[in-house]
Write an enzyme that holds these catalytic residues in place. Sequence first.
Site, mmCIF file in Angstrom:
data_model
loop_
_atom_site.group_PDB
_atom_site.id
_atom_site.type_symbol
_atom_site.label_atom_id
_atom_site.label_comp_id
_atom_site.label_asym_id
_atom_site.label_seq_id
_atom_site.Cartn_x
_atom_site.Cartn_y
_atom_site.Cartn_z
ATOM 1 N N ARG A 169 0.838 -1.209 0.000
ATOM 2 C CA ARG A 169 0.000 0.000 0.000
ATOM 3 C C ARG A 169 0.869 1.254 0.000
ATOM 4 O O ARG A 169 0.488 2.279 0.560
ATOM 5 C CB ARG A 169 -0.924 0.004 1.203
ATOM 6 C CG ARG A 169 -0.187 -0.163 2.507
ATOM 7 C CD ARG A 169 -1.071 0.185 3.626
ATOM 8 N NE ARG A 169 -0.455 -0.216 4.875
ATOM 9 C CZ ARG A 169 -0.887 0.152 6.033
ATOM 10 N NH1 ARG A 169 -1.927 0.923 6.106
ATOM 11 N NH2 ARG A 169 -0.293 -0.259 7.138
ATOM 12 N N ASP A 204 7.772 2.668 10.219
ATOM 13 C CA ASP A 204 6.485 1.970 10.371
ATOM 14 C C ASP A 204 5.901 2.069 11.785
ATOM 15 O O ASP A 204 5.988 1.141 12.587
ATOM 16 C CB ASP A 204 6.589 0.504 9.919
ATOM 17 C CG ASP A 204 6.394 0.410 8.417
ATOM 18 O OD1 ASP A 204 6.248 1.466 7.769
ATOM 19 O OD2 ASP A 204 6.373 -0.712 7.883
ATOM 20 N N ASP A 213 11.014 -6.835 8.175
ATOM 21 C CA ASP A 213 10.627 -5.905 7.099
ATOM 22 C C ASP A 213 10.377 -4.505 7.653
ATOM 23 O O ASP A 213 10.167 -3.568 6.883
ATOM 24 C CB ASP A 213 9.379 -6.408 6.356
ATOM 25 C CG ASP A 213 8.224 -6.711 7.290
ATOM 26 O OD1 ASP A 213 8.406 -7.537 8.201
ATOM 27 O OD2 ASP A 213 7.144 -6.116 7.129
ATOM 28 N N ASN A 214 10.392 -4.365 8.966
ATOM 29 C CA ASN A 214 10.225 -3.050 9.575
ATOM 30 C C ASN A 214 11.526 -2.566 10.203
ATOM 31 O O ASN A 214 11.505 -1.706 11.094
ATOM 32 C CB ASN A 214 9.115 -3.081 10.625
ATOM 33 C CG ASN A 214 7.739 -3.238 9.993
ATOM 34 O OD1 ASN A 214 7.555 -2.931 8.817
ATOM 35 N ND2 ASN A 214 6.790 -3.722 10.765
#
Length: 492
Positions: free
Chosen positions: A93, A262, A252-253
């Site tokens: 997104r 994030d 992934d963060n």
Amino acid sequence: MNSQPQFNFDNSYARSLEGFFEFCPAERAVAPTLLQFNHALAKELRLDPMALDSEAGLAIFSGNATPEGAQTLAQAYAGHQFGGFSPQLGDGRALLLGEVIDTQQQRRDIQLKGSGRTPFSRGGDGKAAVGPVLREYLIGEAMHALGVPTTRALAAVATGTDVYRERPLPGAILTRVSASHIRVGTFQYGAARGDVDKVRKLADYAIERHYPETADAKNPYLAFFAAVTDAQAALIARWMNIGFIHGVMNTDNMTISGETIDYGPCAFMDNYSPETVFSSIDQHGRYAYAKQPEILIWNLARLAETLIPLVDPEKERAIELLTETIECIQPLYESYWLTGMRSKIGLSTENENDQQLINNLLKLMNEGSVDFTLVFRRLSQTLRGDSDAVRNLFENPNAFDTWAQGWHKRLEQEGVVAENTAQAMDRVNPIYIPRNHKVEEALAAASDEKDMTPFSKLLTVLCHPFDEVAGNETFAEPAPATNIPYQTFCGT
Ligand code: AMP
Ligand code: MG
């Protein structure tokens, strides 16, 4: 009449890292409105704030217009989420608009978050809601003002259409700025495909962009890994020093640059308790406050795995070298943490008993369940002759007095005028942090009532976290006592 916004994009990621992204357009927003725009950051990015705080800017920040030179793309990445590996996540997104060079000659990404579906959206709608977008805006700016490396917000727009979660919520798009969006998970994406050349290409790119000095090392990839561990150890120490709980430290963060990224279920700890977890999805406390330094090491070990073929042609040797670096993370983190904690209690020199002194205070705070931020902020008052402000926070003020005697003795060794020490402490111990109840209040007003007034006020306060301002007392106070534990939800 405003001039057309100029960005002067220079898109090195799109140019250099084929295979790590998909070009993709933003979806149209039907009736966008500008919620917030960051003039100071725009200036830092060499953008024209007046040209952007306009209809033309709104069109760009809502995804309805593509500024000249932008190449909208969704980045590919993988990642360990709560310990389980997903070989393909990616920007589901978010879209990178492009990169600009800021006033400090630093390359910065400009990204839209919530701009619709991408090739990596899986089952998701690619959208974001006003509440989580404004939360990311607010906490990112607060972290920046606290001196913590972080992605930042350039703009927030409401899209004018609802997104569907447990209930319909007003949709929004955040324009996010970062040193880059390369994550541990980006390396895992290349490695999971068994493509060593791909990982090497990514590592070379990350070295040039973030750690150019490591290119000249005897073993550049090992030096690169050490540089990332250093940046991340420093970052997590800063989080711990201010009571920040990220809440979803998936690989992934975790950025390669060392910036916080994030802000989903994150929150600041109120009462000091190392086990604190706010995130509703973190049922086993994997990402609890006190677990963050362990997870730091775990995540960096996952990065190390992807670098094995680059570090040495002989696998065993590569593992040995990377393991040596991994073993340094804990002491490295501890030294950053201790430096930060020393300054919080007014110490600028080192003594071997300092760690014990600090731990003793934390133990008293834990036993008495006292407000983390207030204790440190009010400590400086004792140096100005008012010790009641802090001692009354403790369930057992006598135990605090005993600790304070030891602390005062230690301070005497420093030979610094008390008022100077107090001022130095006030520069590192914030009085205003994003208090959970204040954040919720501001987000609810914006999301439910379209009233941005509480948000704007809170943002203004949080942009100067160390400067006490008369009239802002309620922003310094903890939430009123309640039996309902505070809970946060992932910003999806
Ligand atoms: P996050 O929890 O925001 O770090 O996201 C984890 C992964 O889920 C990333 O790959 C996101 O792009 C993806 N994701 C989160 N929310 C959505 C959404 N509403 N639509 C599509 N993908 C999403
Ligand atoms: Mg994420």
